[in-house]
Design an enzyme around this catalytic site. Structure first.
Site, short mmCIF file in Angstrom:
data_model
loop_
_atom_site.label_atom_id
_atom_site.label_comp_id
_atom_site.label_asym_id
_atom_site.label_seq_id
_atom_site.Cartn_x
_atom_site.Cartn_y
_atom_site.Cartn_z
N SER A 37 -0.62 -52.12 -7.16
CA SER A 37 0.12 -50.87 -6.99
C SER A 37 -0.36 -49.99 -5.84
O SER A 37 0.27 -48.98 -5.52
CB SER A 37 0.08 -50.05 -8.28
OG SER A 37 0.97 -50.58 -9.22
N LYS A 92 2.18 -49.05 -3.25
CA LYS A 92 3.09 -47.91 -3.34
C LYS A 92 2.81 -46.86 -2.26
O LYS A 92 3.67 -46.03 -1.96
CB LYS A 92 3.00 -47.28 -4.73
CG LYS A 92 3.56 -48.15 -5.85
CD LYS A 92 3.49 -47.44 -7.19
CE LYS A 92 4.16 -48.25 -8.30
NZ LYS A 92 3.38 -49.42 -8.72
N SER A 138 2.20 -44.40 -11.55
CA SER A 138 2.33 -45.73 -10.95
C SER A 138 3.52 -46.51 -11.51
O SER A 138 3.46 -47.73 -11.69
CB SER A 138 1.04 -46.55 -11.14
OG SER A 138 0.98 -47.60 -10.21
#
Length: 389
Positions: free
Chosen positions: A149, A152, A213
């Site tokens: 993640s 991102k 997230s």
């Protein structure tokens, strides 16, 4: 009757027997006495092995073990000769770089020079000076690997970029009714923010993606940036991610996912685009992406420092445990961001940033770690204690 009295005073045994007094010196084997103390030029030392400890001046209490401070540089300013069991030994009066630990240590436990620094668990790591734009420490930082993640950060940069342009704002609406995204939000392994409405604002999804997230929130935002609301727009957005990386000369960055989920997970929701299974990015390139994000859009740090909030009736929880009030918070480091990540393939990943008083801002990256927060602490403290930034 004889009267027998035995008293010990200051190491002297006094025996009184029938009025006759005898005295005899007794030695305390555990006593250390100072023979001499000489000022020396401040000199850097580090552990020769994990054996040994720093003691208080009287050598009665351990202040720190070398095993517990494996990466510490100790600065000696005095040479002290102590007598113990009738023998003299040379000690150094030392203090660590942060000034939090000081005492005396037997000279043979140390070797001259600044301590070499390393982290045990992270496979790839970097410390980046975000003020002077330079790497100040690294471990296999140019090797690309899955980043989960942490991906991102690139997605959010492109969202910020679009919002900053004309015709769009944080209140712009993003469609979220595609069946794959709705299903993803409900999935226990890949889920995040549950889509219960057909659209949310850009700001709402930005908060869900950065703070909690949320994978489906990140994908929906990417599709919005690309001008659509289906997997076709998602594929276009991933091309935009790679184009942005290329424009920054990130030679160790290749994206196939806007959320950081691997293709093997995305396939069930209709979001696999083929090719490599995971985003492959180096620790150094992750640091550069983070630097672009917080430099070009500093308000990101305001959102990244939110520990928890409620959005549309759902809790958002920030898993950055280096923020104020969390388990790994250290007040001097002033950590105010940035992004956690985990998949079984990527391991635990973390991008941290903060600015200690009197120093430049630091960005740290650890990839495939087991103790991402403690090792980030170590990296930050090492950089600051050695005045690397």
């Amino acid at each position: 009757m004889h009267l027998l009295k035995r008293m010990t005073l200051m190491g002297v045994a006094v025996v009184s027997l029938s009025g006759i007094t005898y005295t005899a010196q007794t030695a305390n084997a555990s006593t250390y006495s100072t023979v001499s103390s000489t000022t020396m030029t401040k000199t850097a030392y580090h552990k020769k092995s994990t054996t040994g400890a720093v003691y208080n001046a009287s050598h009665t209490k351990k202040v720190a073990t070398l095993k517990g401070y494996p990466n510490t540089t100790w600065y000696a300013t005095k040479k002290v000769v102590l007598k113990h069991n009738g023998k003299n030994a040379i000690y150094y009066q030392v203090k660590n770089g942060a000034g939090t630990k000081s005492g005396i240590i037997w000279h043979s436990y140390l070797t001259k020079g600044v301590a070499p620094f390393n982290v045990k668990y992270a496979k790839n790591a970097v410390a980046y000076d975000a003020t002077d734009n330079k790497v100040v420490w690294s471990k296999s930082a140019n090797t690309a690997r899955p980043i989960a993640s942490v991906s991102k950060l690139m997605t959010l940069y492109l969202v910020d970029k679009k919002v900053a342009g004309s015709g769009y704002s944080w209140s712009s609406k993003v469609k979220t009714n595609y069946s794959g995204l709705v299903a993803m939000g409900k999935d226990s392994a890949c889920g995040g923010f549950r889509f219960t409405k057909s659209s949310y604002t850009v700001k709402q999804l930005y908060d869900a993606a950065l703070i909690d997230s949320s994978n489906n929130a990140a994908i929906a935002l990417g599709q919005w940036v690309a001008g659509g609301s289906t997997p076709t727009a998602n594929k276009k957005f991933i091309s935009m991610m790679n184009a942005q990386a290329k424009s920054w000369n990130l030679g160790k960055a290749k994206f196939v996912s806007s959320s950081g989920l691997e293709q093997s997970d995305l396939k069930a929701f209709g979001y696999s685009i083929g090719g490599a299974d995971a985003n492959m990015v180096s620790a150094k390139d992750v640091a550069l992406i983070a630097d672009h994000l917080i430099t070009d859009y500093p308000s990101t740090l305001t959102t990244a420092s939110v520990k928890s909030m409620t959005l549309s009736g759902q809790p958002l929880y920030n898993y950055n445990n280096m923020l104020s009030g969390r388990k790994y918070y250290q007040s001097s480091l002033k950590v105010d961001g940035l992004k956690t990540g985990y998949t079984p393939k990527a391991g635990y990943c973390f991008v941290g940033t903060g600015q200690k008083s009197g120093h430049n801002r630091i960005i740290t990256v650890v990839l495939h770690d087991e103790n991402e927060f403690t090792e980030t602490q170590s990296i930050m403290n090492n950089a600051y204690s050695k005045n690397l930034l």
